[in-house]
Design a protein around this motif. Sequence first.
Motif, mmCIF file in Angstrom:
data_model
loop_
_atom_site.group_PDB
_atom_site.id
_atom_site.type_symbol
_atom_site.label_atom_id
_atom_site.label_comp_id
_atom_site.label_asym_id
_atom_site.label_seq_id
_atom_site.Cartn_x
_atom_site.Cartn_y
_atom_site.Cartn_z
ATOM 1 N N THR A 8 0.834 -1.202 0.000
ATOM 2 C CA THR A 8 0.000 0.000 0.000
ATOM 3 C C THR A 8 0.868 1.252 0.000
ATOM 4 O O THR A 8 0.600 2.206 -0.737
ATOM 5 N N ALA A 9 1.924 1.244 0.799
ATOM 6 C CA ALA A 9 2.801 2.415 0.887
ATOM 7 C C ALA A 9 3.455 2.695 -0.467
ATOM 8 O O ALA A 9 3.563 3.852 -0.893
ATOM 9 N N ILE A 10 3.864 1.648 -1.150
ATOM 10 C CA ILE A 10 4.460 1.832 -2.478
ATOM 11 C C ILE A 10 3.395 2.402 -3.422
ATOM 12 O O ILE A 10 3.669 3.300 -4.218
ATOM 13 N N GLY A 11 2.176 1.891 -3.282
ATOM 14 C CA GLY A 11 1.067 2.411 -4.091
ATOM 15 C C GLY A 11 0.832 3.889 -3.834
ATOM 16 O O GLY A 11 0.664 4.681 -4.771
ATOM 17 N N VAL A 12 0.856 4.287 -2.570
ATOM 18 C CA VAL A 12 0.654 5.694 -2.222
ATOM 19 C C VAL A 12 1.773 6.539 -2.846
ATOM 20 O O VAL A 12 1.530 7.636 -3.361
ATOM 21 N N SER A 13 2.984 6.004 -2.827
ATOM 22 C CA SER A 13 4.118 6.712 -3.414
ATOM 23 C C SER A 13 3.876 7.006 -4.903
ATOM 24 O O SER A 13 4.003 8.146 -5.359
ATOM 25 N N TYR A 14 3.470 5.987 -5.652
ATOM 26 C CA TYR A 14 3.166 6.194 -7.085
ATOM 27 C C TYR A 14 1.994 7.142 -7.262
ATOM 28 O O TYR A 14 1.966 7.964 -8.175
ATOM 29 N N PHE A 15 1.020 7.020 -6.390
ATOM 30 C CA PHE A 15 -0.154 7.889 -6.459
ATOM 31 C C PHE A 15 0.272 9.355 -6.339
ATOM 32 O O PHE A 15 -0.120 10.196 -7.152
ATOM 33 N N LEU A 16 1.110 9.648 -5.340
ATOM 34 C CA LEU A 16 1.546 11.036 -5.142
ATOM 35 C C LEU A 16 2.355 11.531 -6.352
ATOM 36 O O LEU A 16 2.185 12.675 -6.802
ATOM 37 N N GLN A 17 3.219 10.675 -6.889
ATOM 38 C CA GLN A 17 4.020 11.076 -8.057
ATOM 39 C C GLN A 17 3.120 11.390 -9.245
ATOM 40 O O GLN A 17 3.336 12.362 -9.976
ATOM 41 N N ASN A 18 2.087 10.575 -9.409
ATOM 42 C CA ASN A 18 1.197 10.788 -10.551
ATOM 43 C C ASN A 18 0.291 11.998 -10.369
ATOM 44 O O ASN A 18 -0.023 12.700 -11.329
#
Lengths: 236, 294
Positions: free
Chosen positions: B98-108
């Motif tokens: 989930t944390a990795i997902g949040v990271s990509y989410f913020l970048q996008n």
Amino acid sequence: MAMLEVKGLQVYYGVIQALKDISFEVNQGEVIALIGANGAGKTTTLHTLTGLLPAKQGSIVFEGKDITKMPAHKIVEMGIAHVPEGRRVFSQLSVYENLIMGAFTRKDKKEIAENLENVYKRFPRLQERKNQRAGTLSGGEQQMLAMGRALMSNPKMIVMDEPSMGLSPIFVNEIFDIIEKVSASGTTVLLVEQNAKKALSIADRAYVLETGNIVLSGDAKELMNDDSIKKAYLGE
Amino acid sequence: MSFVQFLINGISLGSVYAIIALGYTMVYGIAKMLNFAHGDVIMIGAYTVLTLLTGAGVNPWLAVLIGMVTCTVLGITIEKIAYRPLRNASSSLAVLITAIGVSYFLQNIALLIFGADTKSFINIITLPPVSLAEGQIVLTGTTTVTIIACIIIMTGLTLFVNKTKPGRAMKAVSEDRGAAQLMGVNVNATISLTFAIGSGLAAIAGVLLCSAYPSLTPYTGAMPGIKAFVAAVFGGIGSIPGAMVGGILLGIIEILGKAYISSQVADAIVFAVLIIVLLVKPTGLFGKNIQEKV
Ligand SMILES: Nc1ncnc2c1ncn2[C@@H]1O[C@H](COP(=O)(O)OP(=O)(O)O)[C@@H](O)[C@H]1O
Ligand SMILES: [Mg+2]
């Protein structure tokens, strides 16, 4: 009405049912013992009572208020303090800091200072070691710290899980003396013990747990003379 | 350039890593999770400040303050929406993914709002440079401010954790969540506070980082985030002084590696040092020896 009324408690760990049907009462001022073999569900009962585990079924009413779904940190404020199994003192904090943590729900500085003084009076060893890290204390001292920490919240009821576990006989006697004194000072006591003999000797009433059920209950002195209890729990 | 100059530059970069590492280490210590989106919060902080400066002409101090508030709110929100529902999940892997997902989410999100092109950050630090040793060593204003900011943050945080009630609650939760609850500590609130502090500091780190290296893209936070994570592990994850020492050592190793060995392999050296430290002392430099409970 009893101070604490537990009715039809059922608790699960995942799909495994640890408590099947637990009901008991504690009246104001009593010392109540919960006894039973390892794995009977004593710790689970206490954890559910103080909000660390959710109940699937059943109710817990304290002083007329339903606390079944109340989060743990609110239950402390209601006046129930829990001395957990294995003591669980904060080993990285000093003895003093542990005691101050016990007064976390208290706001009044003067009252906290008074409580601290009372705890130090009751446990002079803790005062001697107040700046020492709790992790460096002996098992018996840690048990005293866990009890002192619980008393710092000025509880109406103190719940203790196997306070004598792993302690030398001298410490066991000392701990039971203290429990009697805490009771004499007006705090209601709910005591979980594998040391059934000791527990029954200071309790008013007792409940016997077996695989998630209460199988027997009654006056502590009578239970001490009960043949099945003698055989199963008192090693006679 | 002289060795001392490289050392100073290393301490300065390391101070930024240290501030980021604090966020990692506090969240790990208290919530027992690795918040891999932490680096991206830095980037959001930097964009927020830059937008306020160029778009709205806001006073720099106020811009930094708003950046901190934005990141604080962002951190609390991420924890509440993405991590809290998994708090009692049986697998810690779920939280990590989930944390990795949040990271990509913020970048996008940043790509969408700010675009992919590199923005050049405006240095808001107006402090003049100081020359020492007859011009052999130069302390730029950014370097001075970064090092001072790191010292203030470290001191403040140490005092907060050791001397205040919410700080003590954090220590208690980090050691034994259940026992802390039995004392009356609201664990959710304590974890929120931890994310708030870590994310607020991330905004400061973002401004300091972009003041020293003024190019900003949606991926700006990722690499410093990973290095700060390394710094936190290096120092002993969960330990506040560990994050500080780990961060500064990492900065020094990186800059010296670039100067004397090769700028291409500097990052590889950083990770090699980490591996060696962990082989020798698996809990990191300041890692607590986990005591057996009797
Ligand atoms: N965390 C847990 N996960 C799964 N099962 C558990 C857990 N804790 C206790 N149990 C099970 O629940 C039952 C009751 O345990 P417990 O309440 O600890 O008993 P007691 O305190 O009377 O020794 C036991 O069968 C035990 O194996
Ligand atoms: Mg037990």
